[in-house]
Design a protein around this motif. Structure first.
Motif, PDB file in Angstrom:
ATOM      1  N   UNK A   5      13.571  50.589 -11.757  1.00 57.99           N
ATOM      2  CA  UNK A   5      14.420  50.512 -10.399  1.00 57.99           C
ATOM      3  C   UNK A   5      14.207  48.702 -10.181  1.00 57.99           C
ATOM      4  N   UNK A   6      12.809  48.208 -10.833  1.00 61.08           N
ATOM      5  CA  UNK A   6      12.728  46.634 -10.881  1.00 61.08           C
ATOM      6  C   UNK A   6      14.066  46.643 -11.926  1.00 61.08           C
ATOM      7  N   UNK A   7      13.478  46.799 -13.071  1.00 60.49           N
ATOM      8  CA  UNK A   7      14.326  46.727 -14.122  1.00 60.49           C
ATOM      9  C   UNK A   7      15.992  46.573 -14.034  1.00 60.49           C
ATOM     10  N   UNK A   8      16.567  47.842 -13.640  1.00 61.69           N
ATOM     11  CA  UNK A   8      18.135  47.207 -13.205  1.00 61.69           C
ATOM     12  C   UNK A   8      18.137  46.310 -12.006  1.00 61.69           C
ATOM     13  N   UNK A  13      20.590  41.215 -11.161  1.00 63.53           N
ATOM     14  CA  UNK A  13      20.411  39.715 -10.566  1.00 63.53           C
ATOM     15  C   UNK A  13      21.089  38.564 -11.583  1.00 63.53           C
ATOM     16  N   UNK A  14      20.478  39.566 -12.889  1.00 66.98           N
ATOM     17  CA  UNK A  14      20.682  38.206 -13.760  1.00 66.98           C
ATOM     18  C   UNK A  14      22.616  38.146 -14.037  1.00 66.98           C
ATOM     19  N   UNK A  15      22.728  39.635 -14.027  1.00 64.79           N
ATOM     20  CA  UNK A  15      24.154  39.747 -14.141  1.00 64.79           C
ATOM     21  C   UNK A  15      24.520  38.527 -13.235  1.00 64.79           C
ATOM     22  N   UNK A  16      24.288  38.521 -11.644  1.00 65.75           N
ATOM     23  CA  UNK A  16      25.150  37.656 -10.686  1.00 65.75           C
ATOM     24  C   UNK A  16      25.053  36.250 -11.238  1.00 65.75           C
ATOM     25  N   UNK A  17      23.961  35.882 -11.933  1.00 64.61           N
ATOM     26  CA  UNK A  17      23.923  34.605 -11.585  1.00 64.61           C
ATOM     27  C   UNK A  17      25.058  34.353 -13.295  1.00 64.61           C
ATOM     28  N   UNK A  18      24.514  35.555 -14.597  1.00 69.43           N
ATOM     29  CA  UNK A  18      25.217  35.192 -15.578  1.00 69.43           C
ATOM     30  C   UNK A  18      27.139  34.683 -14.605  1.00 69.43           C
ATOM     31  N   UNK A  19      27.546  35.678 -13.976  1.00 71.51           N
ATOM     32  CA  UNK A  19      29.093  35.606 -13.622  1.00 71.51           C
ATOM     33  C   UNK A  19      29.058  34.509 -12.877  1.00 71.51           C
ATOM     34  N   UNK A  20      28.483  34.077 -12.202  1.00 67.28           N
ATOM     35  CA  UNK A  20      28.564  32.400 -10.917  1.00 67.28           C
ATOM     36  C   UNK A  20      28.680  31.933 -12.031  1.00 67.28           C
ATOM     37  N   UNK A  21      28.223  31.443 -12.875  1.00 70.32           N
ATOM     38  CA  UNK A  21      27.664  30.746 -13.755  1.00 70.32           C
ATOM     39  C   UNK A  21      29.505  30.137 -14.937  1.00 70.32           C
ATOM     40  N   UNK A  22      29.688  31.703 -15.323  1.00 70.25           N
ATOM     41  CA  UNK A  22      30.971  30.984 -15.219  1.00 70.25           C
ATOM     42  C   UNK A  22      31.877  30.798 -14.731  1.00 70.25           C
ATOM     43  N   UNK A  23      32.055  31.556 -13.639  1.00 74.34           N
ATOM     44  CA  UNK A  23      33.078  31.326 -12.884  1.00 74.34           C
ATOM     45  C   UNK A  23      32.658  29.301 -12.231  1.00 74.34           C
ATOM     46  N   UNK A  24      31.523  28.819 -12.514  1.00 74.75           N
ATOM     47  CA  UNK A  24      31.494  27.434 -12.296  1.00 74.75           C
ATOM     48  C   UNK A  24      31.758  26.801 -13.442  1.00 74.75           C
ATOM     49  N   UNK A  84      19.726  43.929  -3.003  1.00 76.97           N
ATOM     50  CA  UNK A  84      18.651  43.571  -3.460  1.00 76.97           C
ATOM     51  C   UNK A  84      18.098  43.544  -1.337  1.00 76.97           C
ATOM     52  N   UNK A  85      19.124  42.720  -1.073  1.00 74.45           N
ATOM     53  CA  UNK A  85      18.884  42.672   0.435  1.00 74.45           C
ATOM     54  C   UNK A  85      18.964  44.466   1.432  1.00 74.45           C
ATOM     55  N   UNK A  86      19.134  44.967   1.185  1.00 73.20           N
ATOM     56  CA  UNK A  86      18.991  46.211   1.521  1.00 73.20           C
ATOM     57  C   UNK A  86      19.713  47.441   2.718  1.00 73.20           C
ATOM     58  N   UNK A  87      21.074  45.912   2.644  1.00 74.34           N
ATOM     59  CA  UNK A  87      22.445  46.168   3.345  1.00 74.34           C
ATOM     60  C   UNK A  87      22.459  47.624   2.960  1.00 74.34           C
ATOM     61  N   UNK A  88      22.723  48.564   1.671  1.00 74.48           N
ATOM     62  CA  UNK A  88      23.294  50.160   1.859  1.00 74.48           C
ATOM     63  C   UNK A  88      21.905  50.442   2.743  1.00 74.48           C
TER      64      UNK A  88
END
Length: 259
Positions: A5-8, A13-24, A84-88
């Motif tokens: 679960x921690x690995x996932x 989170x790394x994928x989200x950061x990479x996505x935002x970096x690409x968008x920027x 990760x913010x436990x919204x679900x």
């Protein structure tokens, strides 16, 4: 299990950061390209576009790119909050107070999440897709027309999701450990449907168009386009799509290199 679960979570989170970096990065490249060309009208358009109009278009490109970047950050923030913010977890806990059936709770979780996505995206989408265009004079729809169309499309999509998501969850429940195969098959069916639909729409669109037989009209239009630096290859008339409020002239011929 906790390690997995921690690995996932870390990969997500790394994928989200990479996505935002690409968008920027892409947004910065787009803005830099627009600002570099703002000093002069592009070659070939000197007699057709004023410098003020060119600067206006460059300013619109910059503001539109930044607005879309904000949308990307909003979407990424919503995804992080729901995972990760436990919204679900919060939403599922609330839904479990309404029903004891796991399948119903899972279906309601998908439906509520999709609804929350629409509600979060709507105000920022309004700014990025309507307000920016309106401010620069590029929006032809009124605010009421844009909002009505956007809400209609969103409601139709959300309503279509209700039975389809219920069917998918029921099939996954029946498949047991092979649920991932059901999801994969559903995704392939969706891709195939979109592909075939585009082909069908292309055929129907082609059938709705026909060449203009009036030789005098063809010659008149060809001379007019030639005087403005365009070479006409064909002239057709087609049925106006229902979503168009007015008829439009579509120029698909390449610009002439002469003059």
């Amino acid at each position: 299990m906790h390690a997995s679960a921690d690995l996932i979570e870390h990969v997500f989170l790394i994928s989200v950061v990479l996505f935002l970096l690409c968008e920027c990065f892409l947004t910065a490249r787009q803005i830099i390209a627009a600002e570099r060309s703002v000093g002069s009208v592009p070659a070939g358009f000197e007699n057709r576009l004023s410098l003020a109009a060119h600067k206006k278009a460059a300013a619109y490109t910059t503001e539109s790119a930044l607005a879309n970047l904000v949308l990307s950050f909003i979407g990424a923030g919503f995804a992080v909050f729901m995972t990760t913010g436990h919204g679900f977890t919060f939403v599922a806990a609330f839904l479990e107070t309404l029903s004891d059936t796991t399948l119903i709770v899972e279906w309601a979780l998908l439906v509520v999440t999709a609804l929350l996505m629409l509600l979060v995206e709507l105000p920022f989408g309004w700014f990025a897709r309507f307000r920016v265009k309106e401010r620069f004079g590029y929006m032809r729809q009124t605010r009421r027309e844009w909002l009505a169309r956007t809400l209609t499309i969103s409601a139709a999509g959300w309503g279509t999701m209700l039975p389809l998501s219920a069917l998918l969850l029921a099939l996954c429940e029946l498949a047991g450990a092979w649920w991932w195969l059901v999801v994969w098959a559903a995704w392939l069916i969706y891709i195939l449907w979109r592909w075939r639909l585009s082909l069908v729409r292309g055929v129907l669109w082609s059938r709705a168009s026909r060449p203009i037989e009036n030789s005098d009209l063809r010659a008149l239009v060809a001379d007019f386009l030639s005087a403005h630096g365009y070479q006409m290859e064909d002239l057709v008339v087609m049925t106006k799509p229902g979503v168009w409020k007015h008829a439009h002239v579509l120029l698909v011929a390449p610009a002439s290199n002469e003059g």
